[in-house]
Design a protein around this motif. Structure first.
Motif, PDB file in Angstrom:
ATOM      1  N   ILE A  67       0.675  -1.602   0.174  1.00 15.47           N
ATOM      2  CA  ILE A  67       0.010  -0.262  -0.168  1.00 15.47           C
ATOM      3  C   ILE A  67       0.726   1.614  -0.025  1.00 15.47           C
ATOM      4  CG2 ILE A  67      -0.598  -0.428   2.430  1.00 15.47           C
ATOM      5  CD1 ILE A  67      -3.125   0.888   0.219  1.00 15.47           C
ATOM      6  N   LEU A  68       2.092   1.226   0.886  1.00 18.48           N
ATOM      7  CA  LEU A  68       2.598   2.536   0.287  1.00 18.48           C
ATOM      8  C   LEU A  68       3.248   2.476  -0.528  1.00 18.48           C
ATOM      9  CD1 LEU A  68       3.781   4.336   3.138  1.00 18.48           C
ATOM     10  CD2 LEU A  68       6.344   3.042   4.022  1.00 18.48           C
ATOM     11  N   ASP A  69       3.798   1.556  -2.019  1.00 17.26           N
ATOM     12  CA  ASP A  69       4.352   1.536  -3.150  1.00 17.26           C
ATOM     13  C   ASP A  69       3.639   2.702  -3.440  1.00 17.26           C
ATOM     14  OD1 ASP A  69       6.557  -0.395  -1.623  1.00 17.26           O
ATOM     15  OD2 ASP A  69       6.038  -1.337  -3.218  1.00 17.26           O
ATOM     16  N   GLU A  70       1.711   2.150  -3.825  1.00 18.41           N
ATOM     17  CA  GLU A  70       0.916   2.438  -3.938  1.00 18.41           C
ATOM     18  C   GLU A  70       0.414   3.791  -3.906  1.00 18.41           C
ATOM     19  OE1 GLU A  70      -0.809   0.887  -6.784  1.00 18.41           O
ATOM     20  OE2 GLU A  70      -2.021   1.951  -7.265  1.00 18.41           O
ATOM     21  N   LEU A  71       0.758   4.219  -2.295  1.00 22.46           N
ATOM     22  CA  LEU A  71      -0.010   5.568  -1.844  1.00 22.46           C
ATOM     23  C   LEU A  71       1.874   6.516  -3.405  1.00 22.46           C
ATOM     24  CD1 LEU A  71      -0.629   5.285   1.309  1.00 22.46           C
ATOM     25  CD2 LEU A  71      -1.490   5.884  -0.505  1.00 22.46           C
TER      26      LEU A  71
END
Ligand code: GRF
Length: 188
Positions: A67-71
């Motif tokens: 999710i962090l990569d996506e954000l």
């Protein structure tokens, strides 16, 4: 331009107000809605406002940092939790420290913590016989509902008010204040 993500698990009435509030804002864009429930009402609502949506599952959220990569890919610089029921993992709190806020339907530190969400909160307030309730916007840290308070608004409780009546009054306050408070944080 600030690019914001809203995390929500439910209906998303706060998310809707926030999306509408920032619709034509030159500096703030709601760029993503994230939900842990694929049938959450917030998703079709976001769709109808052309806001991209992302559904996450538990193992992805707690065992990976995808999710962090996506954000990061989406250049999200601020996160709004609006009825998101999962505890935020440390990696996300650390990455968005001072850039992630939550709303809680009571006057924290009263009626906060695990299990204190939705009608549980309003029933507890009613059972205690409190004469007022309200909402709290606060920074997010590693504990449920324990980050520093940014803003509170209050409403009176009359003796004849049911827990449902209290819920309505509090939700009105949330709808009125959440987006302007976020705007103030970002543009000050
Ligand atoms: C709000 O009462 C908020 O305080 C709490 O969850 C509720 C979300 O409602 N954290 P909605 O999905 O925005 O209608």
């Amino acid at each position: 331009m600030h690019r914001l993500a809203i995390f929500a698990s439910g209906t998303g009435s706060n998310a809707k107000k926030i999306i509408e509030y920032f619709k034509d804002n030159a500096h703030i864009e709601i760029a993503l809605v994230v939900s842990n429930k694929k049938d959450a009402g917030v998703l079709p609502m976001a769709q109808s406002h052309d806001v991209p949506q992302l559904v996450i599952n538990r193992s992805q959220f707690y065992d990976t940092q995808s999710i962090l990569d996506e954000l990061k890919t989406q250049q999200i610089d601020f996160i709004i939790l609006a009825g998101f029921l999962w505890l935020i993992p440390n990696y996300l709190v650390n990455a968005y420290g001072g850039r992630m806020v939550n709303i809680h339907p009571a006057l924290l530190p009263k009626y906060g913590g695990k299990g204190m969400y939705g009608m549980h909160v309003h029933r507890a307030v009613k059972a205690a016989g409190d004469k007022e309730s309200g909402m709290t916007i606060h920074w997010v840290n590693q504990q449920y509902d324990e980050g520093a308070t940014i803003f509170q608004a209050r409403c009176e409780i009359n003796e004849q008010d049911t827990a449902e009546d209290i819920a309505k009054k509090v939700l009105q306050l949330e709808h009125k204040h959440f987006a302007p408070v976020v705007e103030k944080i970002l543009l000050n």
